[in-house]
Design an enzyme around this catalytic site. Structure first.
Site, PDB file in Angstrom:
ATOM      1  CB  SER A 107     -25.235  68.252   4.973  1.00 43.33           C
ATOM      2  OG  SER A 107     -23.599  68.705   5.717  1.00 43.33           O
ATOM      3  CE  LYS A 119     -24.131  71.907   7.314  1.00 39.94           C
ATOM      4  NZ  LYS A 119     -23.248  70.948   6.597  1.00 39.94           N
ATOM      5  CB  SER A 130     -20.977  68.451   4.766  1.00 39.32           C
ATOM      6  OG  SER A 130     -21.817  67.222   5.102  1.00 39.32           O
TER       7      SER A 130
HETATM    8  N1  GLN Z   1     -22.513  63.229   3.183  1.00 43.97           N
HETATM    9  C1  GLN Z   1     -21.213  62.689   4.514  1.00 43.97           C
HETATM   10  C2  GLN Z   1     -22.034  62.085   5.050  1.00 43.97           C
HETATM   11  O1  GLN Z   1     -23.390  62.041   4.605  1.00 43.97           O
HETATM   12  C3  GLN Z   1     -20.979  63.809   4.954  1.00 43.97           C
HETATM   13  C4  GLN Z   1     -21.290  64.557   5.282  1.00 43.97           C
HETATM   14  C5  GLN Z   1     -20.679  65.996   6.083  1.00 43.97           C
HETATM   15  O2  GLN Z   1     -20.135  65.985   5.251  1.00 43.97           O
HETATM   16  N2  GLN Z   1     -21.307  66.326   7.627  1.00 43.97           N
HETATM   17  O3  GLN Z   1     -22.121  61.475   6.700  1.00 43.97           O
END
Ligand code: GLN
Length: 489
Positions: A154, A79, A178
């Site tokens: 994400s 990532k 994410s």
């Molecule tokens: N969807 C969550 C957010 O927008 C989780 C994102 C993540 O785990 N990086 O913060």
């Protein structure tokens, strides 16, 4: 024969038996990338030449009869918020468009000791803020099961790459879901380790008290192997746990007799897609038939988890993102004086969602509102943690859906941030409590889209969730199906 659809543990054995070479394997995955990456868009940066070179070195070792570690010669992806020395790390943000880290994240150092083949850096929501990968400043990533749908986020690029066979394994990060939610949307396995299990050194910080790095893989065995590689104490991360790391592959046993599974009634909420609920309940029945005991439990503060998370995460993000000021970090946009330069830089180079979170975070932390918002959120976080402690005095694992729905069409939710935040209901409570969780495929919707089962464990007890996940996986074939993407091999 094609190799890109095989898990790493199968390919590792084939390499050892000399049934394939690392270069052949890498060429097969690179060919797959040439064929389908145009319609998936999982990557922000590809490092094809370096990948072939790395593969060549593994073949030299094999030719000399040397033992090779698990990941040697197996192509994977990282990532793009994990620092890779000498390779661009953009966090899918314009503010880091040309940022080349001068050092490796600790997970990269650990990975490199195994001589894997590194294919490139995967797309994400800018600074990992989002759940669909649509917040990337560069391009959308498409779900390999239906390219009109989002891959989740994400870590959408990492999940889509594994699902499309354009990486055998990938690393993601999980602050509020994410790793697990994109794994669920893309029909792969995603594991968020216990907070502190894996070093965060070199992971570009979003919300430091919640962030954790973990694997996205084709099956549970690969998740256990990857976790072995990346876990462990690190002096460079004061929050990393000093607890001894077990061999997680020892948990790959079919054995859930007497396992106590907690079913939290608060997680089966209104707004949940009935097909998701049906698939998850069917999986729980499978566990029951395999000898597990299912116990209804309550996690009473679940309803506050989203608001708590969406105060704490933006508050930490607002603080962490101060460094992108055009001086310490960040692509500078000139101005007539220092303040104007910083304003221009942040205004032009941060995307909408990042700015929204910085504003929410600074508001929650500001003098007049600190007690009412940030401090209150910290107190509720403790209550959420206590809910789990209480539940885990009665059960060994907790099961629920990973996400309330399957993947949705690109563009359908992006204009409604609140709706998007509510989607995180099943995943954020774990991060608030620091607990480990895994998402494994447990069904398909009538549209053929993957559904994920989430298994939550006690702190530092990844072994039990891996064992439970592995046992279920052996009872079905979801992990063997490839996403129906174009690209004939
Ligand atoms: N969807 C969550 C957010 O927008 C989780 C994102 C993540 O785990 N990086 O913060």
């Amino acid at each position: 024969m094609r190799y890109f659809d095989q898990p790493a543990h199968v390919l590792h054995d084939m390499l050892k038996q000399k049934e394939i070479s690392a270069v052949e394997l890498t060429q097969d995955v690179l060919k797959r990338i040439d064929e389908v990456e145009g319609s998936v868009g999982a990557y922000l940066t590809l490092t094809k030449e370096a990948a072939l070179e790395q593969a060549g070195k593994v073949d030299e070792k094999l030719a000399k009869g040397e033992e090779i570690p698990f990941l040697a010669g197996i192509p994977g992806a990282i990532k793009d918020n994990i620092c890779t020395k000498g390779i661009k790390t953009t966090c899918a943000s314009k503010i880091l468009e040309h940022f080349i880290p001068p050092y490796d994240a600790t997970v990269m150092t650990k990975l490199k000791a195994e001589s894997p083949v590194l294919l490139g850096k995967t797309n994400l929501d800018e600074f990992a803020m989002g759940g669909s990968t649509e917040n990337s400043a560069y391009h959308v990533t498409r779900n390999p099961w239906n390219t009109d749908d989002v891959p989740g986020g994400s870590s959408g690029g990492s999940a889509a790459a594994v699902a499309a066979g354009t990486a055998i394994w990938a690393l993601g990060s999980d602050t509020g879901g994410s790793i697990r939610q994109p794994a669920s949307f893309c029909g792969v396995v995603g594991l968020k380790p216990t907070y502190g299990r894996v070093s965060r050194y070199g992971l570009v910080a979003y919300a430091s008290s919640l962030d954790q790095i973990g694997p996205l893989t084709r099956d549970v065995a690969d998740a256990a192997h990857l976790l072995n590689v990346i876990s462990g104490h690190d002096d460079m991360d004061a929050t990393s746990s000093a607890t001894v790391v077990p061999d997680f592959t020892a948990s790959l046993r079919e054995d859930v007799k007497g396992l106590k599974i907690g079913l939290p009634k608060e997680y089966f909420t209104k707004g949940m897609d009935p097909e998701v609920e049906r698939a998850v309940r069917a999986a729980i029945e499978t566990y029951r038939s395999l000898g597990a005991e299912v116990i209804e439990i309550s996690l009473p503060h679940t309803e506050y988890a989203i608001s708590t998370y969406y105060l704490i995460a933006p508050a930490e993000a607002a603080t962490n993102l101060q460094r992108y000021d055009g001086v310490s970090y960040g692509e500078r946009v000139e101005g007539s004086d220092l303040v104007e330069m910083m304003t221009n830089t942040r205004t032009e180079k941060f995307g909408e969602e990042v700015k929204r979170r910085i504003m929410i975070g600074n508001y929650a932390l500001s003098a007049g509102y600190y007690d009412a918002y940030y401090l209150k959120a910290l107190k509720v976080r403790t209550l959420i943690q206590q809910d789990y402690t209480e539940a885990f005095s009665r059960v060994d694992v907790i099961m629920c859906p990973t996400a309330p729905t399957t993947a949705y069409p690109i563009g359908s939710m992006i204009s409604d941030p609140l709706q998007m935040y509510l989607q995180d209901i099943c995943t954020v409570p774990l991060n608030l409590a620091g607990l480990p969780g895994i998402s494994i495929p447990c069904g398909r919707s009538s549209q053929g889209m993957p559904i994920g089962l989430q298994i939550i464990g006690k702190a530092l007890d990844e072994e039990t969730i891996l064992r439970a996940a592995y046992t279920y996986e052996q009872s079905q074939d979801y992990h063997k199906e490839m996403a129906p993407l174009g690209g004939k091999h």
